[in-house]
Design an enzyme around this catalytic site. Structure first.
Site, PDB file in Angstrom:
ATOM      1  CD  GLU A  66      -1.378  -2.369   2.005  1.00  0.00           C
ATOM      2  OE1 GLU A  66      -2.183  -3.054   2.657  1.00  0.00           O
ATOM      3  OE2 GLU A  66      -0.160  -2.644   1.944  1.00  0.00           O
ATOM      4  CB  ALA A 179      17.953 -43.061  -6.609  1.00  0.00           C
ATOM      5  CB  SER A 185      19.267 -39.786  -7.990  1.00  0.00           C
ATOM      6  OG  SER A 185      20.014 -38.859  -7.211  1.00  0.00           O
ATOM      7  N   GLY A 317      15.320 -38.059   0.600  1.00  0.00           N
ATOM      8  CA  GLY A 317      15.209 -39.430   0.140  1.00  0.00           C
ATOM      9  C   GLY A 317      13.907 -40.062   0.580  1.00  0.00           C
TER      10      GLY A 317
END
Length: 402
Positions: A66, A179, A185, A317
């Site tokens: 504002e 993975a 991975s 994981g």
């Protein structure tokens, strides 16, 4: 941005209200990475279809939307007399790090203020509206409320549930593997998907992972693929306090390590580098048939909310993912899916074996987007989102009319 309304001037035309509120929402979205832990807010001041001033909330401790819009208006030589102010959130009415925006709006004397939904902060909730109406300013609420909530689910969650809004990011193959069995991975998905993942890191307050990921990959867990003025804090869940003090995630401080047992000397060394070690109650967990020490995930999330963190981005994981899901600490899934098959490998989350579909955890798809060769799927826990929606509308129903 700052477009004139194309269909004539009607201060009570709901289509016009939506048109300019969407401009305010776009301003707020443009500041997505900036104001944490404050909400992202946009503001547009309009008279006779012309935008007089606009702005978005700045870094914490600086101007709210504002004030930015009012300053922009004055710099252009305009005033707010007879104007309508569109704001994506109820203007604040309390003294925090900055003075109340309601006071500045009252002093500017607009004819009307329209905001998307009430501020869930108990220090505000309805008081902003009452202050404006007591000053003779017309107020309307509820324009584009759903879209406004999309920008600040964490702020609303922290204020109403005492919990951050949590999304869990995974990169997976078509057969749901994150993975290979040997842990490899990098990289299942392509660069476009990875860059998009960094967007979600950048908008979060905290990026969370587990000690298993730290041991396997030694990741930095920071934002690198998008431009951001603010890095989120990094956090590691480490029940046994095993983390290497030279881990990349701890570089530069601004990190948390959630542990079950404290080691005072190690804690002191990390504290000297700006890393905060937080002891959290433990809960017993069973994974793959083994009893394991586990941080109380709910207590950890409550601590993060109490410290002012709105949104938590989890990249971990399958073990930690499963623990968070079992503890009902995940509101949304961000699944980046590559068009490949990995066969036998590691899953997205280790979850208890079910014998009936009655016990399945159901999410709702909200968005699918192609990113290079991959797709990103967003899926929300419907009860979490409904609770947030109900909370902002419940405030409206409980506000006393002036």
């Amino acid at each position: 941005m700052n477009q004139p309304y194309p269909r004539g001037i009607d201060t009570r035309n709901p289509d016009q209200d939506v048109f300019f509120m969407r401009q305010a929402l776009a301003l707020a979205e443009g500041a997505l990475y900036v104001p944490s832990p404050n909400p992202r807010v946009g503001c547009v001041i309009v008279r006779e279809g012309q935008v007089l001033g606009s702005g978005a909330t700045q870094v914490v401790g600086s101007h709210h939307a504002e004030i930015m819009a009012l300053n922009d208006m004055v710099a252009k030589g305009f005033n707010a007399h007879g104007a309508t102010v569109y704001i994506t959130l109820e203007p604040c009415s309390h003294h925090g790090r900055t003075p109340p925006c309601v006071d500045a709006l009252i002093a500017a004397k607009p004819k009307r203020v329209v905001f998307a939904h009430f501020d869930p902060n108990p220090s505000v909730a309805g008081r902003g509206m009452r202050g404006l109406r007591e000053a003779g300013i017309e107020v309307n609420v509820g324009i584009c409320a759903d879209q406004a909530l999309e920008l600040n689910p964490g702020f609303v969650s922290r204020m109403t549930r005492g919990l951050p809004y949590v999304w869990m990011k995974t990169a997976a193959s078509l057969d749901g593997r994150t993975a290979l069995l040997n842990g490899v991975s990098q990289w299942i998905t392509g660069p476009e998907a990875r860059a998009d993942g960094h967007h979600w890191r950048a908008r979060s307050c905290v990026v969370l992972t587990g000690i298993g990921t730290i041991r396997a990959d030694n990741p930095k867990m920071n934002v690198r693929h998008v431009m951001t003025p603010r890095q989120p804090k990094r956090a590691v869940i480490d029940p046994g306090f095993e983390i290497n003090e030279d881990a990349a995630v701890l570089a530069g401080g601004e990190a948390f390590v959630f542990v079950g047992d404290d080691k005072p000397e190690k804690t002191a060394r990390l504290a000297a580098r700006g890393v905060q070690v937080v002891c959290v109650p433990e809960a017993v967990g069973v994974q793959a048939g083994e009893v394991r020490r586990r941080i109380d995930m709910r207590a950890m999330m409550q601590w993060l909310a109490a410290e002012g963190h709105n949104e938590v981005h989890c990249e971990a994981g399958s073990g930690l993912n499963g623990a968070l899901l079992e503890a009902n600490c995940v509101d949304e899934l961000l699944v980046y899916m590559a068009p490949i098959l990995l066969g036998e490998g590691r899953s997205m989350a280790q979850l208890p074996v079910l014998t009936k579909l009655d016990g399945v955890k159901r999410f709702e798809f909200t968005d699918v987007k192609q990113l290079g060769a991959d797709i990103r799927v967003r899926a929300r826990l419907p009860e979490s989102w409904r609770a947030l929606m109900q909370s902002i509308h419940l405030i409206e129903s409980n506000v006393d009319e002036v």
